[in-house]
Write a protein that holds these residues in place. Structure first.
Motif, PDB file in Angstrom:
ATOM      1  N   LEU A   8       1.001  -0.998  -0.032  1.00  0.00           N
ATOM      2  CA  LEU A   8       0.277  -0.341  -0.051  1.00  0.00           C
ATOM      3  C   LEU A   8       0.595   1.063   0.083  1.00  0.00           C
ATOM      4  O   LEU A   8       0.512   1.737  -0.804  1.00  0.00           O
TER       5      LEU A   8
ATOM      6  N   GLY B 209      -6.934   2.216  -7.548  1.00  0.00           N
ATOM      7  CA  GLY B 209      -6.878   0.870  -7.049  1.00  0.00           C
ATOM      8  C   GLY B 209      -6.339   1.091  -5.165  1.00  0.00           C
ATOM      9  O   GLY B 209      -5.628  -0.273  -4.758  1.00  0.00           O
ATOM     10  N   TYR B 210      -5.381   1.595  -5.234  1.00  0.00           N
ATOM     11  CA  TYR B 210      -5.229   1.747  -3.545  1.00  0.00           C
ATOM     12  C   TYR B 210      -6.213   1.300  -2.684  1.00  0.00           C
ATOM     13  O   TYR B 210      -5.947   0.819  -1.258  1.00  0.00           O
TER      14      TYR B 210
ATOM     15  N   LEU C 170      -7.815  -2.208  -3.080  1.00  0.00           N
ATOM     16  CA  LEU C 170      -6.202  -3.035  -2.456  1.00  0.00           C
ATOM     17  C   LEU C 170      -6.376  -3.191  -1.149  1.00  0.00           C
ATOM     18  O   LEU C 170      -6.120  -4.380   0.144  1.00  0.00           O
ATOM     19  N   SER C 171      -6.165  -2.232   0.194  1.00  0.00           N
ATOM     20  CA  SER C 171      -6.725  -1.856   1.210  1.00  0.00           C
ATOM     21  C   SER C 171      -8.150  -2.912   1.714  1.00  0.00           C
ATOM     22  O   SER C 171      -7.671  -3.788   2.658  1.00  0.00           O
TER      23      SER C 171
ATOM     24  N   ALA D 101      -2.622  -0.515 -11.602  1.00  0.00           N
ATOM     25  CA  ALA D 101      -3.241  -0.969 -10.023  1.00  0.00           C
ATOM     26  C   ALA D 101      -3.051  -2.296 -10.330  1.00  0.00           C
ATOM     27  O   ALA D 101      -2.243  -2.425  -9.329  1.00  0.00           O
TER      28      ALA D 101
ATOM     29  N   PHE E  91      -1.520  -5.345  -7.338  1.00  0.00           N
ATOM     30  CA  PHE E  91      -2.598  -5.826  -6.522  1.00  0.00           C
ATOM     31  C   PHE E  91      -1.518  -7.661  -6.576  1.00  0.00           C
ATOM     32  O   PHE E  91      -1.502  -8.755  -6.057  1.00  0.00           O
TER      33      PHE E  91
ATOM     34  N   ALA F 292       1.280  -7.760  -4.033  1.00  0.00           N
ATOM     35  CA  ALA F 292       0.738  -7.853  -1.997  1.00  0.00           C
ATOM     36  C   ALA F 292      -0.503  -9.872  -1.966  1.00  0.00           C
ATOM     37  O   ALA F 292      -0.769  -9.767  -1.176  1.00  0.00           O
TER      38      ALA F 292
ATOM     39  N   GLU G 253      -4.245 -11.107  -6.194  1.00  0.00           N
ATOM     40  CA  GLU G 253      -4.615  -9.933  -6.744  1.00  0.00           C
ATOM     41  C   GLU G 253      -6.044 -11.058  -7.859  1.00  0.00           C
ATOM     42  O   GLU G 253      -6.774 -10.854  -8.498  1.00  0.00           O
TER      43      GLU G 253
ATOM     44  N   ILE H 268      -9.420  -9.674  -6.131  1.00  0.00           N
ATOM     45  CA  ILE H 268      -9.760  -8.122  -7.074  1.00  0.00           C
ATOM     46  C   ILE H 268     -10.890  -8.611  -8.271  1.00  0.00           C
ATOM     47  O   ILE H 268      -9.286  -9.007  -9.466  1.00  0.00           O
TER      48      ILE H 268
END
Length: 238
Positions: free
Chosen positions: A45, A90-91, A94-95, A119, A123, A126, A129, A132
């Protein structure tokens, strides 16, 4: 103690509405204190936030302190299905995905190619993916598709942060898609304060003001309007 004049304590008035920590509130010491003493940001993030700040429209990014607040709401209601209307880079998607269990799903709506391209690698980095589902098309089309697919009343959380003229339409579709007790979070409801007696030619502020007044009277929901970011309304479906 009663203060007859706020000028004696100007910090109270100034900090009542300061905007986002990365834009309008970046020079506000109280807001920066809040961020410094509460933000727990996942490393990816942080990387995505810094990448987003390179974009000329970075003011559109959800503030980190607001994203964390909404992620905690998702944990609080044990959400596993969410929609974000207006993903940007996408912040916040992702959160939300990071706050959900492995079977969680975020349907992220975004029309701009550039933002989807920014984004996607984050994803993957982290490791979320698979959580999302980016729908790269007009938002109303996706919302109608979800309803047509029989998903009405099954979502736990919806975040509305796209074109303001369609906010009312997004709200009505979200109310169909959300379950009883689910939360719809609506961003930019204060619009830097311009919703207060909007100027005659300011159609965006007028649209937001009309929605705010509609929500206040809407007996289908419970409501709180918060001075967070650029104003955040939390709607709980009855």
């Amino acid at each position: 103690m009663k203060h007859s004049n706020n000028l004696r304590n100007p910090g109270v008035g100034k900090s009542a509405f300061v905007g986002k920590s990365h834009s309008g509130g970046k020079d506000d010491p109280v807001l920066q204190y809040v961020v410094n003493n509460s933000l727990r940001e996942h490393p990816v993030l942080t990387k995505l936030r810094l990448r987003t700040l390179e974009d000329p429209w970075s003011i559109m990014m959800v503030a980190s302190e607001q994203a964390q607040f909404m992620a905690n709401l998702i944990r609080l209601i044990n959400a596993t299905k969410a929609i974000e209307i207006g993903m940007y880079t996408g912040y916040n998607a992702l959160s939300m995905a990071l706050a959900m269990p492995e079977n969680g799903r975020v349907v992220a709506l975004e029309i701009e190619d550039t933002y989807v391209d920014i984004a996607t690698p984050f994803f993957k980095e982290a490791g979320v993916e698979n959580k999302i589902d980016v729908r790269h098309q007009i938002g109303m089309k996706t919302l109608n598709e979800l309803i047509a697919a029989g998903e009405a009343g099954t979502y736990d959380f919806v975040f509305i942060d796209a074109d303001k003229f369609n906010y009312d339409r997004y709200y009505e579709k979200s109310l169909e898609l959300i379950r009883t007790g689910g939360i719809i979070a609506i961003d930019n409801v204060l619009w830097s304060g311009r919703v207060v007696n909007p100027a005659p030619g300011d159609l965006t502020s007028q649209a937001l003001d009309a929605l705010n007044k509609k929500l206040h009277k809407d007996q289908r929901i419970d409501l709180s309007m918060l001075i967070v970011g650029d104003g955040l309304s939390l709607v709980i479906k009855r």
